[in-house]
Design an enzyme around this catalytic site. Structure first.
Site, PDB file in Angstrom:
ATOM      1  N   ALA A  79      27.925  42.670  42.323  1.00 29.12           N
ATOM      2  CA  ALA A  79      27.286  41.518  41.689  1.00 29.12           C
ATOM      3  C   ALA A  79      28.379  40.548  41.275  1.00 29.12           C
ATOM      4  O   ALA A  79      29.523  40.953  41.047  1.00 29.12           O
ATOM      5  CB  ALA A  79      26.505  41.984  40.469  1.00 29.12           C
ATOM      6  N   GLY A 122      27.002  46.263  43.386  1.00 31.58           N
ATOM      7  CA  GLY A 122      25.807  45.696  44.019  1.00 31.58           C
ATOM      8  C   GLY A 122      25.982  45.522  45.515  1.00 31.58           C
ATOM      9  O   GLY A 122      25.012  45.545  46.270  1.00 31.58           O
TER      10      GLY A 122
HETATM   11  N1  CO8 Z   1      32.334  39.033  41.069  1.00 30.24           N
HETATM   12  C1  CO8 Z   1      32.908  37.827  41.004  1.00 30.24           C
HETATM   13  N2  CO8 Z   1      34.111  37.544  41.527  1.00 30.24           N
HETATM   14  C2  CO8 Z   1      34.747  38.551  42.162  1.00 30.24           C
HETATM   15  C3  CO8 Z   1      34.207  39.836  42.295  1.00 30.24           C
HETATM   16  C4  CO8 Z   1      32.927  40.066  41.708  1.00 30.24           C
HETATM   17  N3  CO8 Z   1      32.295  41.252  41.823  1.00 30.24           N
HETATM   18  N4  CO8 Z   1      35.074  40.609  42.977  1.00 30.24           N
HETATM   19  C5  CO8 Z   1      36.121  39.824  43.279  1.00 30.24           C
HETATM   20  N5  CO8 Z   1      35.940  38.588  42.786  1.00 30.24           N
HETATM   21  C6  CO8 Z   1      36.825  37.440  42.862  1.00 30.24           C
HETATM   22  C7  CO8 Z   1      38.022  37.590  41.932  1.00 30.24           C
HETATM   23  O1  CO8 Z   1      37.688  37.177  40.606  1.00 30.24           O
HETATM   24  C8  CO8 Z   1      39.033  36.671  42.586  1.00 30.24           C
HETATM   25  O2  CO8 Z   1      38.722  35.335  42.255  1.00 30.24           O
HETATM   26  P1  CO8 Z   1      39.931  34.284  41.962  1.00 30.24           P
HETATM   27  O3  CO8 Z   1      40.672  34.180  43.275  1.00 30.24           O
HETATM   28  O4  CO8 Z   1      39.202  33.027  41.614  1.00 30.24           O
HETATM   29  O5  CO8 Z   1      40.759  34.856  40.884  1.00 30.24           O
HETATM   30  C9  CO8 Z   1      38.732  36.846  44.067  1.00 30.24           C
HETATM   31  O6  CO8 Z   1      37.403  37.387  44.160  1.00 30.24           O
HETATM   32  C10 CO8 Z   1      39.669  37.827  44.733  1.00 30.24           C
HETATM   33  O7  CO8 Z   1      39.666  39.013  43.965  1.00 30.24           O
HETATM   34  P2  CO8 Z   1      40.985  39.923  43.819  1.00 30.24           P
HETATM   35  O8  CO8 Z   1      42.165  39.037  43.630  1.00 30.24           O
HETATM   36  O9  CO8 Z   1      40.709  40.940  42.760  1.00 30.24           O
HETATM   37  O10 CO8 Z   1      41.024  40.547  45.282  1.00 30.24           O
HETATM   38  P3  CO8 Z   1      41.630  41.950  45.734  1.00 30.24           P
HETATM   39  O11 CO8 Z   1      41.500  41.951  47.225  1.00 30.24           O
HETATM   40  O12 CO8 Z   1      42.957  42.191  45.120  1.00 30.24           O
HETATM   41  O13 CO8 Z   1      40.621  43.064  45.136  1.00 30.24           O
HETATM   42  C11 CO8 Z   1      38.467  44.032  44.669  1.00 30.24           C
HETATM   43  C12 CO8 Z   1      39.322  43.147  45.609  1.00 30.24           C
HETATM   44  C13 CO8 Z   1      38.956  45.476  44.692  1.00 30.24           C
HETATM   45  C14 CO8 Z   1      37.058  43.971  45.268  1.00 30.24           C
HETATM   46  C15 CO8 Z   1      38.509  43.500  43.235  1.00 30.24           C
HETATM   47  O14 CO8 Z   1      38.300  42.097  43.244  1.00 30.24           O
HETATM   48  C16 CO8 Z   1      37.465  44.119  42.349  1.00 30.24           C
HETATM   49  O15 CO8 Z   1      37.681  45.199  41.805  1.00 30.24           O
HETATM   50  N6  CO8 Z   1      36.334  43.413  42.139  1.00 30.24           N
HETATM   51  C17 CO8 Z   1      35.284  43.861  41.247  1.00 30.24           C
HETATM   52  C18 CO8 Z   1      34.506  45.029  41.820  1.00 30.24           C
HETATM   53  C19 CO8 Z   1      33.418  45.454  40.853  1.00 30.24           C
HETATM   54  O16 CO8 Z   1      33.654  45.799  39.723  1.00 30.24           O
HETATM   55  N7  CO8 Z   1      32.169  45.420  41.349  1.00 30.24           N
HETATM   56  C20 CO8 Z   1      31.020  45.781  40.546  1.00 30.24           C
HETATM   57  C21 CO8 Z   1      30.424  44.546  39.974  1.00 30.24           C
HETATM   58  S1  CO8 Z   1      29.088  44.917  38.850  1.00 30.24           S
HETATM   59  C22 CO8 Z   1      27.774  45.198  39.862  1.00 30.24           C
HETATM   60  O17 CO8 Z   1      27.845  45.119  41.054  1.00 30.24           O
HETATM   61  C23 CO8 Z   1      26.507  45.554  39.135  1.00 30.24           C
HETATM   62  C24 CO8 Z   1      25.330  45.615  40.083  1.00 30.24           C
HETATM   63  C25 CO8 Z   1      24.097  45.363  39.316  1.00 30.24           C
HETATM   64  C26 CO8 Z   1      22.872  45.206  40.189  1.00 30.24           C
HETATM   65  C27 CO8 Z   1      22.996  44.333  41.378  1.00 30.24           C
HETATM   66  C28 CO8 Z   1      22.945  42.877  41.082  1.00 30.24           C
HETATM   67  C29 CO8 Z   1      23.377  42.002  42.252  1.00 30.24           C
END
Ligand code: CO8
Length: 271
Positions: A79, A122
């Site tokens: 998400a 998500g």
């Molecule tokens: N939401 C918003 N932005 C994100 C997300 C996210 N889930 N994941 C990555 N981004 C953004 C980062 O903020 C960053 O933005 P910016 O360049 O502006 O700073 C950009 O994407 C690149 O991210 P990273 O620099 O962190 O990229 P990496 O390649 O180093 O890492 C990862 C990639 C491992 C995916 C890392 O970004 C990460 O851990 N992301 C979060 C993963 C996470 O916690 N997901 C769970 C989210 S909660 C959820 O899904 C609840 C579901 C609820 C029901 C469903 C509803 C839709």
């Protein structure tokens, strides 16, 4: 490798802000999540566009299977956390997203996910809405919601447990650690691994095989398999039997059987 779809007819489908939509081969719709800078994080807009496209595909007899991908590098990182941050306990109650998840859940045609890179939160819940999951060898799967002080909200505790079992699902949900592609294959989360650049092509290949089958039988087979997640064996067998009998009334059943007996290729019409 991503197929070149730029030249393909779109037949009324259009790209959204967050998704690309194309018809790279007959009867198969390809939807590509397209927010690479946000790692394809699923904001409401993304789910809205996805649900609208699937609704259109539901009503379109020309579409017999859909492939969903995030492209070569990431499936979806969950998400959109920025959007989640703005929600309160009351605003989340009237959130539009459950409505879109319902549309995705009820999509009656085969949905094949082609997964590369991160399939998280998500995003992984979206992948698990697919009927068949194909993954690149470098894909990683996880439910890291616990790190944010929440839990999955679109099936990550339910579908994942049914797919890989209690202990494996607990490990992912309680620790937030990721599952590599080989382990995901061994545990039954995905059906096949490919080289990352071949994931979409392989999913399209499977979609083409399915698209050549009689659509009503395909639809009822999907419905019957999904029923097994919701009912006991007796009720499930009853539902299967009912659909089995209904298919005897279709022109495609006559055609399939006749073609076999006459040693020719069947021509299915979806009737
Ligand atoms: N939401 C918003 N932005 C994100 C997300 C996210 N889930 N994941 C990555 N981004 C953004 C980062 O903020 C960053 O933005 P910016 O360049 O502006 O700073 C950009 O994407 C690149 O991210 P990273 O620099 O962190 O990229 P990496 O390649 O180093 O890492 C990862 C990639 C491992 C995916 C890392 O970004 C990460 O851990 N992301 C979060 C993963 C996470 O916690 N997901 C769970 C989210 S909660 C959820 O899904 C609840 C579901 C609820 C029901 C469903 C509803 C839709």
């Amino acid at each position: 490798m991503m197929p070149d779809v730029t030249q393909e007819a779109r037949c009324g489908y259009s790209d959204g802000e967050d998704i690309l939509v194309s018809l790279p081969q007959p009867h198969v719709l390809l939807i590509t999540l397209n927010r690479p800078k946000a790692r394809n994080a699923l904001r409401s807009q993304t789910l809205r566009e996805l649900a609208a496209t699937l609704t259109q595909a539901t009503d379109d007899d020309g579409v017999r299977a859909v492939v969903l991908t995030g492209g070569d590098r990431v499936f979806a990182a969950g998400a959109d956390i920025g959007e989640l941050a703005a929600h309160t306990a009351t605003s989340i109650l009237t959130d539009e997203r459950p409505r879109h998840w319902k549309t995705i859940r009820e999509f009656p045609k085969p949905l094949i996910a082609a997964i590369n890179g991160f399939s998280l939160g998500g995003g992984n819940e979206l992948a698990m809405h697919a009927d068949i999951l194909i993954a690149g060898e470098t894909a990683q799967f996880g439910q890291p919601e616990v790190n944010l002080g929440i839990i999955p909200g679109a099936g990550g505790t339910q579908r994942l447990t049914r797919a890989i079992g209690k202990s494996n699902a607990m490990l992912l949900n309680l620790t937030g650690t990721f599952l590599d592609a080989r382990t995901a294959l061994a545990q039954g989360l995905v059906s096949e691994l490919t080289q990352p650049e071949l994931t979409v092509s392989r999913a399209l290949e499977i979609a083409a095989v399915i698209a050549a089958k009689p659509p009503l039988a395909v639809r009822m087979a999907k419905e019957a398999v999904l029923k097994s997640f919701e009912t006991g064996l007796e009720q499930g067998l009853h539902a299967e039997r009912r659909s089995f009998c209904q298919l005897f009334a279709t022109a495609d059943k006559q055609e399939g059987v006749a073609a076999f007996l006459e040693k020719r290729r069947p021509v299915f019409t979806g009737r």
